[in-house]
Design a protein around this motif. Structure first.
Motif, PDB file in Angstrom:
ATOM      1  N   TYR A  26     -40.067 -46.588  38.302  1.00 41.42           N
ATOM      2  CA  TYR A  26     -40.233 -45.129  38.369  1.00 41.42           C
ATOM      3  C   TYR A  26     -40.890 -44.763  39.699  1.00 41.42           C
ATOM      4  O   TYR A  26     -42.024 -44.269  39.744  1.00 41.42           O
ATOM      5  N   ASP A 109     -29.467 -45.421  33.231  1.00 45.37           N
ATOM      6  CA  ASP A 109     -30.447 -45.475  34.313  1.00 45.37           C
ATOM      7  C   ASP A 109     -30.120 -44.424  35.367  1.00 45.37           C
ATOM      8  O   ASP A 109     -28.934 -44.142  35.636  1.00 45.37           O
ATOM      9  N   SER A 136     -35.130 -44.311  37.991  1.00 43.04           N
ATOM     10  CA  SER A 136     -35.770 -44.126  36.684  1.00 43.04           C
ATOM     11  C   SER A 136     -35.049 -44.994  35.661  1.00 43.04           C
ATOM     12  O   SER A 136     -33.857 -44.826  35.433  1.00 43.04           O
ATOM     13  N   LYS A 137     -35.800 -45.934  35.053  1.00 42.52           N
ATOM     14  CA  LYS A 137     -35.223 -46.829  34.061  1.00 42.52           C
ATOM     15  C   LYS A 137     -35.147 -46.135  32.707  1.00 42.52           C
ATOM     16  O   LYS A 137     -36.126 -45.563  32.222  1.00 42.52           O
TER      17      LYS A 137
END
Length: 501
Positions: A26, A109, A136-137
């Motif tokens: 992130y 993702d 951003s996962k």
């Protein structure tokens, strides 16, 4: 502990692996975007280098080459990744494909990609990705929306309750949903431009009110700690806008967020949006003509002509509410009292009880037996005085008021009056309404007389025409949706039951 699915557990493990590799899943840094998917598709230039960001919607790994699909706020596009060309600023080049892409990147993702545009042998516009950055996962998998060979969805995120509750997922996987809300914004902007061009002023009035007025409804109640008084979420903004007309403004309008602590169905949500407009020195005849022009303008702007099943040919028909009831029920209500109206309701199998006013009984009959018959725009006019406590008495017709409702496609879209500006008559009517509520012990509706509004009227309000237009219902009409929940980003729902392990 909240229950985690197998997929959620796997993704959390991937999150830990990313951190062990020194990758921040992130990152805080700005990611520079040079274009959008819409612009790429509109102005495609082969071999152009671009940088975009979005959500990875599909990923198909084929050994040393992979295909996927990235989605930004403007559309979707195919991406192509190869073993010997892919690198990342977050991981060693030799690990970028085998470890980063094949094992730690998932659909859902949010990624940034830099690459070169080309067309495949199937002539599909594609980005050959040279650099991939995880922005951003996603640790919760998206619903799998599948398509057949003709790109027709056959396994979608379609459960109604889930869609409304998780609108963020609905917007990600169901492209048509986003279009509804983009159209809603454009509709409101068009209305605003239309009214601004007429010289009317957009204003803001209080949402928290000491007296909920301007309509009869059950309000939401709260408490102001500093003032030590109860306050109410507004059920209408009518009385405040009239105060501005009294204060000297010629025409004022507001997109009002209103709140009513009442039932919920496909046409009603506890909070809803209404456009209210008030113009000095006008009457309900003028407002009908204005509404025809206004509605025709909005309809022509946002409706495809080839799909028009509703005719907006002007002038719209004008039919008395009592004549409408007589036509569709056979009952003439003109001379009927409350008990006779209750008997009519019983014969028509319409809800009634001793606590309902004469106005409510007539309203129920019209809504149940008449409203659905008006598909093309129709003005229902000249309501009995008992149904319209804020409306002028009709200048020519005894016991009637100068009020109309606009009905389109079987539902009320607008409500308008020649506004009552006689302070003595206004106070008498509000008192009579309050006496009835007290006599019948009705506690679920607002039972207040706004004395400050009466005082304002005593200073003199010019003859005024006012209208309220239900924005949510108007959007339903223009997007061909049957439920108000479809045109609200976050409709009210019961609390979700959280499954715990």
């Amino acid at each position: 502990m909240t229950y985690l699915s197998e997929q959620q557990i796997i993704r959390r493990k991937k999150l830990d692996q990313l951190k062990m590799l020194g990758i921040n899943p992130y990152p805080a840094e700005e990611y520079v975007v040079t274009t959008t998917i819409y612009n790429i598709q509109k102005n495609f230039t082969e071999k152009e280098t671009i940088s975009i960001a979005g959500r990875l919607m599909r990923l198909r790994i084929l050994g040393k080459a992979s295909f996927g699909e990235i989605k930004d706020h403007t559309g979707c596009m195919q991406i192509y990744l190869t073993h010997n060309h892919l690198f990342s600023d977050q991981i060693k080049k030799e690990d970028a494909y085998n470890i980063f892409l094949k094992k730690l990147i998932d659909t859902g993702d949010i990624i940034g990609i830099k690459g070169i545009l080309f067309k495949t042998k199937m002539d599909e516009m594609t980005i050959h990705v040279h650099q991939l950055t995880l922005l951003s996962k996603s640790i919760r998998p998206l619903p799998q929306v599948k398509m057949d060979k003709n790109k027709k969805i056959y396994d979608a995120f379609s459960n109604t309750e889930q869609r409304y509750r998780m609108r963020y997922v609905d917007l990600i996987v169901n492209d048509h949903v986003k279009e509804i809300f983009l159209k809603r914004t454009r509709i409101i902007q068009k209305i605003r431009n239309f009214l601004d061009d007429k010289g009317y002023l957009e204003v803001d009035t209080p949402i928290l009110q000491s007296i909920p007025g301007g309509a009869i409804a059950r309000p939401f109640e709260t408490y102001h700690n500093t003032l030590g008084i109860p306050l109410y979420l507004r059920i209408a903004n009518e009385l405040y806008l009239k105060r501005l007309i009294i204060g000297g403004f010629h025409g004022v309008y507001e997109f009002s967020r209103n709140f009513r602590n009442e039932g919920m169905d496909r046409l009603h949500n506890p909070e809803f949006t209404v456009l209210e407009l008030y113009v000095a020195y006008k009457d309900y005849y003028w407002m009908m003509n204005f509404t025809e022009k206004f509605m025709k303008c909005i309809w022509n702007e946002f409706t495809k002509k080839e799909n028009n099943l509703i005719s907006f040919q002007t002038p719209f028909p004008r039919i008395s509410i009592l004549d409408s009831i007589k036509k569709y029920t056979g009952f003439d209500l003109k001379e009927m009292g409350k008990e006779e109206l209750r008997k009519v309701c019983k014969k028509l199998h319409i809800e009634e009880n001793i606590k309902m006013s004469k106005a409510k009984l007539i309203e129920n009959i019209f809504e149940e037996k008449c409203e659905k018959n008006y598909i093309n725009p129709t003005f229902i006019i000249d309501y009995p005085v008992e149904m319209s406590p804020l409306t002028k008495r009709h200048r020519d017709k005894e016991n009637l008021s100068e009020r109309f409702e606009l009905i389109i496609n079987g539902q009320e879209i607008a409500n308008a009056y020649s506004e009552l500006n006689d302070p003595i008559d206004q106070l008498d009517r509000l008192r009579e309404q309050m006496k009835f509520s007290e006599r019948e012990n009705i506690k679920d509706e607002s039972l207040f007389i706004d004395q400050d509004f009466i005082r304002a009227l005593e200073f003199g309000m010019p003859p005024t025409a006012g209208i309220g237009i239900g924005i949510d219902r108007l959007v339903m009409l223009l997007t061909q949706k049957k439920s108000i929940q479809e045109v609200l980003l976050f409709p009210q729902m019961r609390p979700e039951k959280i499954v715990k392990k």
